[in-house]
Design an enzyme around this catalytic site. Structure first.
Site, PDB file in Angstrom:
ATOM      1  N   LYS A 249      17.939  46.943  98.604  1.00  0.00           N
ATOM      2  CA  LYS A 249      16.672  45.813  99.009  1.00  0.00           C
ATOM      3  C   LYS A 249      14.893  46.001  99.451  1.00  0.00           C
ATOM      4  CE  LYS A 249      18.069  41.320  99.648  1.00  0.00           C
ATOM      5  NZ  LYS A 249      19.039  40.573  99.392  1.00  0.00           N
TER       6      LYS A 249
ATOM      7  N   GLY B  77      23.220  41.953  98.493  1.00  0.00           N
ATOM      8  CA  GLY B  77      23.285  42.936  98.442  1.00  0.00           C
ATOM      9  C   GLY B  77      24.316  43.176  97.363  1.00  0.00           C
TER      10      GLY B  77
ATOM     11  N   HIS C   1      53.921  55.526  96.135  1.00  0.00           N
ATOM     12  CA  HIS C   1      54.203  57.501  96.779  1.00  0.00           C
ATOM     13  C   HIS C   1      53.820  57.056  97.897  1.00  0.00           C
ATOM     14  CE1 HIS C   1      56.145  58.192  92.824  1.00  0.00           C
ATOM     15  NE2 HIS C   1      55.326  57.280  92.610  1.00  0.00           N
TER      16      HIS C   1
ATOM     17  N   LYS D 225      23.280  49.090 114.226  1.00  0.00           N
ATOM     18  CA  LYS D 225      22.150  49.772 113.013  1.00  0.00           C
ATOM     19  C   LYS D 225      21.260  50.007 114.337  1.00  0.00           C
ATOM     20  CE  LYS D 225      22.548  47.826 108.890  1.00  0.00           C
ATOM     21  NZ  LYS D 225      21.718  46.245 108.046  1.00  0.00           N
TER      22      LYS D 225
HETATM   23  O1  F6P Z   1      23.715  47.419 106.508  1.00  0.00           O
HETATM   24  C1  F6P Z   1      24.784  46.530 105.672  1.00  0.00           C
HETATM   25  C2  F6P Z   1      24.199  46.315 104.648  1.00  0.00           C
HETATM   26  O2  F6P Z   1      22.694  45.630 104.740  1.00  0.00           O
HETATM   27  C3  F6P Z   1      24.487  45.505 103.216  1.00  0.00           C
HETATM   28  O3  F6P Z   1      24.784  44.004 103.043  1.00  0.00           O
HETATM   29  C4  F6P Z   1      24.072  45.641 102.241  1.00  0.00           C
HETATM   30  O4  F6P Z   1      24.354  46.130 101.006  1.00  0.00           O
HETATM   31  C5  F6P Z   1      23.414  47.579 102.745  1.00  0.00           C
HETATM   32  O5  F6P Z   1      23.061  46.967 103.613  1.00  0.00           O
HETATM   33  C6  F6P Z   1      22.247  48.135 102.030  1.00  0.00           C
HETATM   34  O6  F6P Z   1      20.913  47.405 102.343  1.00  0.00           O
HETATM   35  P1  F6P Z   1      19.971  47.981 101.362  1.00  0.00           P
HETATM   36  O7  F6P Z   1      19.711  47.877  99.671  1.00  0.00           O
HETATM   37  O8  F6P Z   1      18.795  46.862 101.427  1.00  0.00           O
HETATM   38  O9  F6P Z   1      19.497  49.639 100.856  1.00  0.00           O
END
Ligand code: F6P
Length: 551
Positions: A209, A270, A387, A515
């Site tokens: 995204k 996302g 199991h 991050k």
């Molecule tokens: O780190 C979490 C996140 O932002 C999620 O919410 C998202 O689905 C994923 O990282 C990937 O983000 P992107 O599609 O922007 O690479």
């Protein structure tokens, strides 16, 4: 729990609290004995799915109280606001319109007065046409060979939904390329996939995204290097890389022609994005018709969610049962047990959907939520789980509610297998509920001829109380339509629970700090100056750095 908070101070909450002890004490099995109509009373249907929540510690007053709470908390108005395109994600200032992605041609959905459907339909048609061209062999690699392998590079919402759906629907996929998924920045993931592929016949779908996510950008860069190292010229990238993103500038900066980009919009979260162009890999796997059926199944659930009265509304009921278990009965986790091997990735998908959405402790008003929110979501397909961890479900010290998910018709031609699978699924929910009394254990062991002293020694170990709650969700089959309805069911469940807890289900600020810190630590590992750390972190970095330097 603070009685002043609007949630816990609400009349419905106050009325529900005294029902807790009876819920814990009254045996589920007793409830069935007392009410011959119980299974029917606590079963609801919608969009082709059946939800049986009769094996939950719920009764008439509890359900009435929970439904009253949903009304007091304004769930219907909030739902309508989301469906109308209002900015129900205030911490990011966004609307939340994944429902538009599966809406029919004539749907009237707008954000700030601008209709969204024309763009949705345009991208959908372009993406499905592309998927079909690849499947037919019309879209070829740079050297003219058809595409045999597709690698979806993405993570989180840009991976889990497409990966789960491709696996779930593989049996009905028909002829098409083989779809691979690489998400982790761990080089083992990319290396093991690429080792099996040929650059000339491989297409990379870079799904992100933001198009800034570290893992995805690292993997995409290495994939491009692999393509070029495999003998293809720079100009071949255009035939072997496409992008799915909201960030055209970053796609272009990466070197992918935006003519080969499939866009979506900031109002698609996302983890709610598999219906958008993020589902390109699904379309490549199952074709345009299958993808449309997936969307239609989800749309049927959207309509059910929007139209069914709360007492017959599957997402609302699933959410209320979950909230009852979490907040009133105190159960800390929820096990997802799909009795369908193709749904093996569903628990992981639902982990992100539920835990990234509702794993929060502050409400929309900025104040702490006074009650527990999202439980830990986990699980594995049955019968494998039986199991492994089902021992704890039956006899462990924590009560763990279970969602059993069972497609009634299999996608294979082995009916004897399916009969056993179904029998086990139904047996597990019954066993969790009825348990095993000491008398039953004694009768069985004495029937087997064990001496009395031995029987008494074994009785406590072989006895279990039962009364462990579960719901069973029946799907007609594992078709795209049924899967679409199932996923939309959980999406709306998440929305309802967020509305009840008063939290924003659509942001994820909690993932940002890690991050940021990783960026600084990566610089240090590459030889940069040491940052300010606690002693543990500094020692770990030092040890990792000397190992990296030595390798
Ligand atoms: O780190 C979490 C996140 O932002 C999620 O919410 C998202 O689905 C994923 O990282 C990937 O983000 P992107 O599609 O922007 O690479």
């Amino acid at each position: 729990m603070s009685p002043e908070h609007p949630l816990s101070a609400s009349p419905a909450w106050q009325a529900l609290a005294p029902l807790r002890s009876r819920a814990l004490e009254l045996l589920l099995a007793r409830r069935f004995a007392d009410d011959p109509d119980r299974a029917r009373r606590y079963t609801a249907t919608g969009a082709g799915l059946t939800l049986d929540f009769s094996k939950q510690a719920i009764d008439g007053p509890t359900l009435a109280g929970l439904l009253a709470m949903a009304r007091e908390r304004g769930v219907e108005a909030l739902r309508d606001a989301m469906l109308a395109g209002q900015r129900v994600n205030p911490t990011e200032g966004r609307a939340v319109l994944h429902v538009a992605l599966r809406a029919p041609l004539d749907a009237q959905i707008a954000v700030d007065g601008v209709a969204v459907m024309p763009d949705v339909l345009a991208v959908r048609e372009r993406m499905l046409a592309f998927a079909e061209a690849v499947r037919r062999g019309d879209w070829r690699g740079h050297g003219g060979e058809p595409i045999r392998d597709v690698v979806n590079i993405g993570i989180g919402g840009s991976d889990l939904g497409p990966r789960m759906a491709c696996e779930a629907l593989a049996a009905g996929a028909g002829a098409g390329p083989c779809i691979h998924f690489v998400s982790n920045v761990d080089g083992h993931a990319l290396a093991s996939v690429l080792a099996r592929l040929k650059p000339q016949t491989t297409l990379f779908v870079i799904a992100s995204k933001t198009f800034t996510t570290l893992e995805t950008m690292r993997n995409a860069t290495s994939a491009r290097a692999w393509l070029l190292a495999g003998g293809l010229p720079e100009g071949a990238v255009a035939r072997h890389f496409v992008a799915v993103s909201t960030n055209a500038a970053a796609v272009s900066a990466f070197g992918i022609d935006t003519a080969h980009m499939f866009g979506f919009w900031d109002w698609v979260g996302g983890r709610f994005s598999m219906w958008s162009a993020v589902g390109l890999s699904i379309a490549l796997a199952i074709g345009a018709e299958g993808f449309r059926a997936l969307l239609d199944g989800a749309h049927q659930m959207d309509r059910h969610f929007a139209e069914a009265p709360l007492e017959a509304n599957l997402p609302v009921l699933l959410a209320l049962v979950g909230l009852w278990n979490r907040d009133f009965l105190g159960y800390p986790s929820l096990c997802i047990a799909p009795y369908a091997e193709p749904l093996a990735r569903l628990p992981a998908y639902l982990q992100q959907l539920e835990m990234e959405s509702n794993g929060k402790s502050v409400g929309l008003d900025g104040h702490p939520v006074p009650v527990p929110t999202c439980p830990v979501i986990w699980g594995e397909p049955g019968t494998n789980g039986q199991h492994a961890f089902f021992q704890l479900l039956h006899q462990g010290t924590d009560v763990v509610p279970v969602d059993f998910i069972l497609p009634l018709r299999p996608s294979h031609g082995l009916p004897d297998h399916h009969r056993l699978l179904v029998a086990n699924c139904i047996a597990q929910s019954k066993a969790l509920m009825v348990g095993r009394s000491a008398e039953a254990v004694r009768a069985e062991l004495s029937g087997a001829g064990l001496p009395a002293a031995e029987i008494e020694r074994l009785v406590p170990h072989r006895t279990f109380a039962g009364n462990r709650p579960s719901s069973t969700i029946l799907l007609p089959d594992l078709s795209p339509r049924a899967l679409g309805a199932l996923v939309a069911l959980y999406e709306h469940k998440v929305f309802v629970q967020g509305a009840l807890w008063g939290i924003n289900s659509f942001d994820q600020w909690g993932v940002e700090l890690g991050k940021q810190l990783a960026g600084g630590i990566a610089d240090e590992l590459a030889g940069g100056p040491a940052g300010a750390h606690d002693a543990s972190t500094a020692a770990l970095i030092a040890q990792a750095r000397s190992a990296l330097d030595a390798s």
